[in-house]
Each structure stands twice: as C-alpha cells, then as structure tokens.
Design a protein around this motif. Structure first.
Motif, PDB file in Angstrom:
ATOM      1  N   VAL A 192       0.387  17.506  -4.347  1.00  9.70           N
ATOM      2  CA  VAL A 192      -0.017  16.093  -4.298  1.00  9.70           C
ATOM      3  C   VAL A 192      -1.396  16.011  -4.956  1.00  9.70           C
ATOM      4  CG1 VAL A 192      -0.459  14.090  -2.830  1.00  9.70           C
ATOM      5  CG2 VAL A 192       1.225  15.796  -2.116  1.00  9.70           C
ATOM      6  N   LEU A 193      -1.501  15.215  -6.004  1.00  7.21           N
ATOM      7  CA  LEU A 193      -2.771  15.131  -6.736  1.00  7.21           C
ATOM      8  C   LEU A 193      -3.881  14.588  -5.837  1.00  7.21           C
ATOM      9  CD1 LEU A 193      -1.175  13.714  -9.975  1.00  7.21           C
ATOM     10  CD2 LEU A 193      -2.553  15.801  -9.921  1.00  7.21           C
ATOM     11  N   THR A 194      -5.052  15.199  -5.908  1.00  8.07           N
ATOM     12  CA  THR A 194      -6.187  14.704  -5.122  1.00  8.07           C
ATOM     13  C   THR A 194      -6.801  13.488  -5.835  1.00  8.07           C
ATOM     14  OG1 THR A 194      -7.771  16.047  -6.346  1.00  8.07           O
ATOM     15  CG2 THR A 194      -6.745  17.067  -4.412  1.00  8.07           C
ATOM     16  N   ASP A 195      -7.635  12.762  -5.123  1.00 10.42           N
ATOM     17  CA  ASP A 195      -8.314  11.614  -5.750  1.00 10.42           C
ATOM     18  C   ASP A 195      -9.137  12.073  -6.951  1.00 10.42           C
ATOM     19  OD1 ASP A 195      -7.170  10.127  -3.784  1.00 10.42           O
ATOM     20  OD2 ASP A 195      -9.038   9.429  -2.855  1.00 10.42           O
ATOM     21  N   ALA A 196      -9.779  13.245  -6.812  1.00 15.68           N
ATOM     22  CA  ALA A 196     -10.605  13.744  -7.926  1.00 15.68           C
ATOM     23  C   ALA A 196      -9.730  14.069  -9.139  1.00 15.68           C
ATOM     24  CB  ALA A 196     -11.387  14.984  -7.487  1.00 15.68           C
ATOM     25  N   GLY A 235       3.502   2.326  -6.127  1.00 19.31           N
ATOM     26  CA  GLY A 235       4.317   2.203  -4.910  1.00 19.31           C
ATOM     27  C   GLY A 235       3.931   3.204  -3.831  1.00 19.31           C
ATOM     28  N   ALA A 236       2.733   3.794  -3.948  1.00 17.30           N
ATOM     29  CA  ALA A 236       2.341   4.880  -3.024  1.00 17.30           C
ATOM     30  C   ALA A 236       1.777   4.321  -1.718  1.00 17.30           C
ATOM     31  CB  ALA A 236       1.339   5.809  -3.703  1.00 17.30           C
ATOM     32  N   HIS A 237       2.646   3.668  -0.969  1.00 15.86           N
ATOM     33  CA  HIS A 237       2.219   3.030   0.292  1.00 15.86           C
ATOM     34  C   HIS A 237       1.745   4.046   1.313  1.00 15.86           C
ATOM     35  CE1 HIS A 237       3.934  -0.980  -0.697  1.00 15.86           C
ATOM     36  NE2 HIS A 237       4.749  -0.245  -1.438  1.00 15.86           N
ATOM     37  N   THR A 238       2.303   5.282   1.276  1.00 14.67           N
ATOM     38  CA  THR A 238       1.976   6.252   2.328  1.00 14.67           C
ATOM     39  C   THR A 238       0.831   7.175   1.934  1.00 14.67           C
ATOM     40  OG1 THR A 238       3.571   7.904   1.548  1.00 14.67           O
ATOM     41  CG2 THR A 238       4.387   6.260   3.110  1.00 14.67           C
ATOM     42  N   ARG A 239       0.309   7.049   0.702  1.00 12.91           N
ATOM     43  CA  ARG A 239      -0.820   7.882   0.288  1.00 12.91           C
ATOM     44  C   ARG A 239      -2.088   7.408   1.019  1.00 12.91           C
ATOM     45  NH1 ARG A 239      -2.425  11.054  -4.395  1.00 12.91           N
ATOM     46  NH2 ARG A 239      -4.708  11.047  -4.370  1.00 12.91           N
ATOM     47  N   ARG A 240      -2.923   8.369   1.364  1.00 17.13           N
ATOM     48  CA  ARG A 240      -4.208   8.010   1.967  1.00 17.13           C
ATOM     49  C   ARG A 240      -5.294   8.044   0.908  1.00 17.13           C
ATOM     50  NH1 ARG A 240      -3.969   8.899   7.697  1.00 17.13           N
ATOM     51  NH2 ARG A 240      -1.886   9.613   8.201  1.00 17.13           N
ATOM     52  N   GLY A 241      -6.473   7.563   1.238  1.00 15.24           N
ATOM     53  CA  GLY A 241      -7.609   7.668   0.323  1.00 15.24           C
ATOM     54  C   GLY A 241      -7.731   6.452  -0.585  1.00 15.24           C
ATOM     55  N   ASP A 242      -8.496   6.622  -1.667  1.00 13.56           N
ATOM     56  CA  ASP A 242      -8.863   5.479  -2.514  1.00 13.56           C
ATOM     57  C   ASP A 242      -7.702   4.907  -3.327  1.00 13.56           C
ATOM     58  OD1 ASP A 242     -11.418   5.793  -1.660  1.00 13.56           O
ATOM     59  OD2 ASP A 242     -12.201   6.665  -3.526  1.00 13.56           O
ATOM     60  N   TYR A 243      -6.623   5.693  -3.475  1.00 12.85           N
ATOM     61  CA  TYR A 243      -5.574   5.280  -4.416  1.00 12.85           C
ATOM     62  C   TYR A 243      -4.221   5.026  -3.751  1.00 12.85           C
ATOM     63  CZ  TYR A 243      -9.123   6.771  -7.689  1.00 12.85           C
ATOM     64  OH  TYR A 243     -10.304   6.882  -8.371  1.00 12.85           O
ATOM     65  N   GLY A 244      -4.195   4.919  -2.435  1.00 10.43           N
ATOM     66  CA  GLY A 244      -2.923   4.683  -1.757  1.00 10.43           C
ATOM     67  C   GLY A 244      -3.063   3.644  -0.661  1.00 10.43           C
ATOM     68  N   GLY A 245      -1.915   3.194  -0.161  1.00  9.71           N
ATOM     69  CA  GLY A 245      -1.925   2.244   0.951  1.00  9.71           C
ATOM     70  C   GLY A 245      -1.928   0.805   0.479  1.00  9.71           C
ATOM     71  N   SER A 246      -3.087   0.171   0.464  1.00 11.20           N
ATOM     72  CA  SER A 246      -3.153  -1.258   0.128  1.00 11.20           C
ATOM     73  C   SER A 246      -2.864  -1.497  -1.362  1.00 11.20           C
ATOM     74  CB  SER A 246      -4.559  -1.789   0.442  1.00 11.20           C
ATOM     75  OG  SER A 246      -5.500  -1.177  -0.445  1.00 11.20           O
ATOM     76  N   PHE A 247      -2.510  -2.720  -1.684  1.00 10.57           N
ATOM     77  CA  PHE A 247      -2.268  -3.094  -3.092  1.00 10.57           C
ATOM     78  C   PHE A 247      -3.518  -2.825  -3.934  1.00 10.57           C
ATOM     79  CE2 PHE A 247      -2.449  -6.360  -6.446  1.00 10.57           C
ATOM     80  CZ  PHE A 247      -1.280  -6.049  -7.142  1.00 10.57           C
ATOM     81  N   GLU A 248      -4.655  -3.179  -3.366  1.00 14.62           N
ATOM     82  CA  GLU A 248      -5.947  -2.956  -4.030  1.00 14.62           C
ATOM     83  C   GLU A 248      -6.102  -1.468  -4.405  1.00 14.62           C
ATOM     84  OE1 GLU A 248      -8.294  -5.028  -4.753  1.00 14.62           O
ATOM     85  OE2 GLU A 248     -10.086  -3.800  -4.994  1.00 14.62           O
TER      86      GLU A 248
END
Ligand SMILES: Cc1cc2nc3c(=O)[nH]c(=O)nc-3n(C[C@H](O)[C@H](O)[C@H](O)COP(=O)(O)O)c2cc1C
Length: 490
Positions: A192-196, A235-248
């Motif tokens: 799973v790619l990290t935010d960095a 569509g990464a609704h279940t990802r955590r961190g800066d790039y997942g979850g909310s539409f934003e």
C-alpha cells in the motif's frame, strides 16, 4: 447470449429500431445519413487554453492506447512510432495522449511501456519529440495543416495494475480491496503506497508534464481512469491519512498535481481522463462463462469505488463525479475525457466487445447496452456540469453505425467529442472518411475480437492482429486466434 452485433444489420433504419428498443432510459437515437463538411462531426470546436482560444478542426478524438511495444528503457520502437504516425494520419483533430506514459518505472503496466526513465543516459525528451513529430508529420502529409490539431500526453502510474518487470503483477495500491484481492490472488503483503510515496509520484507527474511542455505537446492528461492509481485513489474510502476517506482527501493528489503543473508550466493546458462511474468487479461464471458480480451482498456498503451507488455498486451515483468535474472546471482544465470502469475487472463495460479478452468473460447482456451506458453517463454529466468540454468513449462496438449514433450526440450537444480507441488501430482513417463524406470501408471496421487486449495480457505487443496487415503477418496472430476461441467458450 442471443444478440446481433451491429455488423449484422443491413441498414441504418434496421439498426435504429434495435438501438431504440434497447434504450430503457430513452432519448438515444441514430441518424440515417452522415458525413461531409456540414456534418456536426466535421464542425470545429473552440477551446479556452492558458495561451488563449485554440480551435480544433473537427469532433473526432484519438483516445490514448498503449502498445506494449516500447524498448525496455522507455524509448519508442518502430512499432510505437508507426502507431503514433497513424494516429496523426487519422484526420482526428484532437489526440488525447497517444498512450499512457508512466511517470516512473515501477508504475508501468508492462515492461515495454513508454516511461520517464530516471537514468540520465536515456534521453526522454528525444523519445517524446520523435513521437510527436511522427504524429504531426503523418497529419501534415495527409491533411495539410497541423494548425487546428491539438495533441496531449497522458501521464500515468499503473498502481494496482503495475507489472513493470514481466508477467507477474507488482501492485502498488491506494487501499486494500477484498474483492480485487480475491480476483487477483493478492495476499496481505501487497504494497500500500504511503503518503510520502504518493507525493513522489505526483512530483514525477510534474516532471513528465514539464518535459511534455518543453517538447511541444499542447496539453497533458492527469489520468484518473481504468483502475490505475489516481482512479483508485478517487474511490479510496477506506484509506487513512491525507489521501483517503473524505472526498477532499481522495481528490487531493489530483488537485495538488494539477496545481503544481500549472505552477511550473503555466502555458501548458491540462485535461483529465476519468472513469466517471464504475461497477463492482465481475467474475467468469462456471458453466456458461458469463460475467457476473459475485458476493455483492457480503460487501455492502461498497467502499471502494468512485461514482458507484454504495448500496448497489452495479449502478451509478453521480454526486461525487459531478463535484469532481466542477473542481476540474474551477481548476481551469481544458476538458474531461469520460470513460467508465476498468479493462481488468469490468472489460465488458469499459470496452464493449463481441468477443471477450482472454482474461475476461462472456458479456452479461447485449454489448450495445454498455455502449448506451457510456452515452447516458455522458448525457447525465453534461446536464450536471454543462460548462466543461467533454469527450465520450466506448463507441467502437457500433461499427458502421458509429457515425450515425455519434452525430446525434454531438448535434444535440450531449457531448463535444467522439473519442475512438480500438477503431483507430484497425481503421485509423475513419475520421477522415467521415469528414470527407466518403462511405466507410467496412473491411477495416473494428469487429471487437479483443485481440488488441488479449495480446498484452499474454505478453505480446498490442495491435489489430485481425485487420492490420502489419500485425496479421506476425506469428502471434495464430496464437491469438486460439486464445480468442478459448476465451469465448462456455
Ligand atoms: C490495446 C488498448 C490499449 C489501451 N490503452 C489505453 C491507455 O493507454 N490509456 C487510456 O486511457 N485508455 C486506454 N485504452 C482504452 C481506450 O482508450 C478506450 O477507452 C477503449 O478502447 C474504449 O473505446 P473504443 O470502444 O473506441 O475502443 C486502451 C484500449 C486498448 C484496446
């Protein structure tokens, strides 16, 4: 499955009856006469670009199509150059990307994909210049001026479908997806790619965009489609961190990449090819080989798609797609090229076909219904976001009635451009023939045998093996016929 492909209909009127009969939502139609300089498909279109208005000469677009035929270092082979030249000869006045250009080696979908090579000994600018020049030369020799031609480069990271070294997949995913993991036998150790790492990929997209601008491309496409990385992120609704979850968050990498490109090359236009809706992955059913969504009820609400209804992920929800396209408009994008789904987990929808690719399944219903889903999707988006130029996809299955149907959509303003994929491999001068008012050459029409998809799935270069003499003469053409038969067997 009992249905007649378009080639079986003798007249446009016969085809129109079937086309209307299948259209459950209503409103689609098929003109009986087409072609010539007054045809809606021959009309110019005026884009707003960062350097001012740009006119393109007609409504045909060549969609990006990888050939799996570059050299291992990312430089183009003779086959790659031939394909780009033929795209130029097509007469289409908008060339959307030529093919997906991987922005780093690990993001290639195959070992022979064009890519930005970090090795300073490889001249990436020269490779891109060679392709652009071949395309423009082909266009100039066949159609005179390149004044009203717009050419882009599609930037990609293949994400879950990365396969940079050979036949095994080396997925770099945005989030875990239990159904795709089961389909592809991915275990828990998948990367799973990290935010960095995502930010690094974005930096490489900006590098590739700068190179494209410096070489003379008119625009770049920040690719968000077909299950590749930026699409999966949407569509990464279940990802955590800066790039997942909310539409934003899910749209952040795309937005930041676009803004960074605009900062570095303010004169370069930017587009986005996006899978604007999707469906739950399909599986080949034992017994009859028809594609079916399996175990949907065990995965509700569905948390892994973009533009799908979470409680019935075989259907669309356009709320987020409309918001995404409004964002594209507000960012000043040139246009959106709308496609649906993925060629891996729902090929029947992404590229409707009479014959499945070797890793596919038999179509669950008449493929014309999937063409209609493409068209209705674009119509819905047009109504929701009326002020963004749109390119549509999925037309090739229509064969000789492609211009008849496309003309209606353009005439009514439902779409601005008709994007062509597989037909550009079998019959690259189809747009030129329509614009000139010449009858179509039926022998060259794509019959959706899917060899162009099956070949790369089996480690061969892609091309039109049934109809393009160049590929027909290759020994692989024989193997592909066998694979085609196998894939269509129940
Ligand atoms: C061999 C092959 C390669 C493709 N490569 C790309 C690609 O690099 N980028 C992309 O956005 N779509 C790619 N596509 C999808 C096409 O652009 C297009 O969306 C699809 O073929 C459906 O359009 P059609 O019905 O006109 O063929 C590819 C399709 C094929 C058949």
């Amino acid at each position: 499955m009992d249905y007649a492909p378009p080639g079986r209909f003798k007249t446009a009127a016969d085809f129109r009856d079937r086309w209307r009969e299948l259209d459950a939502l209503g409103g689609l139609d098929c003109d009986l006469e087409v072609g010539g300089p007054d045809d809606p498909l021959s009309r110019p279109f005026d884009f707003a670009t960062p350097t001012g208005p740009r006119r393109v000469g007609n409504r045909f677009v060549v969609h990006p199509m990888e050939g799996w035929d570059a050299n291992g270092d990312g430089t183009p082979s003779d086959d790659t150059i031939r394909r780009w030249r033929r795209f130029g000869e097509s007469g289409a006045k908008l060339v959307w990307g030529g093919e997906a250009y991987a922005v780093q080696p690990d993001g290639r979908a195959n070992p022979n994909q064009l890519h930005l090579n970090p090795d300073p000994g490889v001249d990436d600018a020269r490779s891109l210049r060679t392709l652009l020049e071949a395309l423009k030369q082909g266009h100039a020799e066949s159609h005179g001026s390149t004044e009203d031609l717009l050419v882009g480069l599609q930037l990609t990271h293949s994400g879950r479908f990365s396969r940079p070294t050979g036949s095994t997949m080396s997925p770099r995913i945005a989030e875990l997806n239990p159904v795709l993991s089961a389909k592809y036998g991915l275990d828990a150790g998948v990367h799973v790619l990290t935010d960095a790492e995502l930010r690094e990929i974005s930096d490489n997209m900006v590098r590739a965009a700068c190179l494209a601008a410096d070489v003379g491309f008119d625009f770049v496409d920040v690719k968000c489609c077909h299950g590749y990385l930026l699409h999966e992120l949407l569509g990464a609704h279940t990802r955590r961190g800066d790039y997942g979850g909310s539409f934003e968050n899910r749209t952040r990498l795309f937005r930041d990449t676009v803004k960074a490109i605009q900062g570095e090359r303010p004169r370069l236009a930017i587009g986005c090819r996006v899978s604007i809706t999707d469906t739950y992955p399909l599986f080949r059913r034992e017994g009859d080989a028809i594609g079916v969504p399996r175990g949907v009820e065990d995965h509700l609400p569905w948390r892994h798609g973009f533009g799908v209804n979470a409680m019935d992920p075989t259907t669309s929800d356009f709320t987020e797609p409309a918001a995404f396209l409004e964002m594209c408009r507000d960012l000043g994008l040139l246009a959106a090229n709308l496609t649906v789904g993925s060629p891996y987990y729902c090929p029947h929808l992404q590229r409707p076909a009479a014959y499945p690719p070797s890793d596919g399944y038999l179509p669950p219903r008449d493929p014309l219904c999937e063409v209609q889903r493409h068209l209705h999707t674009v119509r819905t988006i047009r109504a929701m976001v009326p002020d963004l130029p749109l390119v549509g996809s999925g037309w090739s299955y229509l064969q000789q009635f492609l211009p008849n149907v496309a003309r209606v959509e353009v005439r009514l303003g439902m779409v601005d451009f008709v994007g062509l994929g597989r037909s550009m491999l079998s019959y690259p001068t189809l747009p030129a023939d329509v614009v000139a008012g010449r009858p179509l050459d039926r022998k060259q029409l794509c019959r959706t045998f899917s060899d162009c998809t099956t070949a790369p799935r089996n480690g061969m270069i892609s091309g039109c093996y049934p109809l393009d003499r160049h590929y027909r003469a290759m020994p692989q053409a024989v193997d592909l016929k066998v694979l085609r038969k196998e894939a269509s067997k129940a």
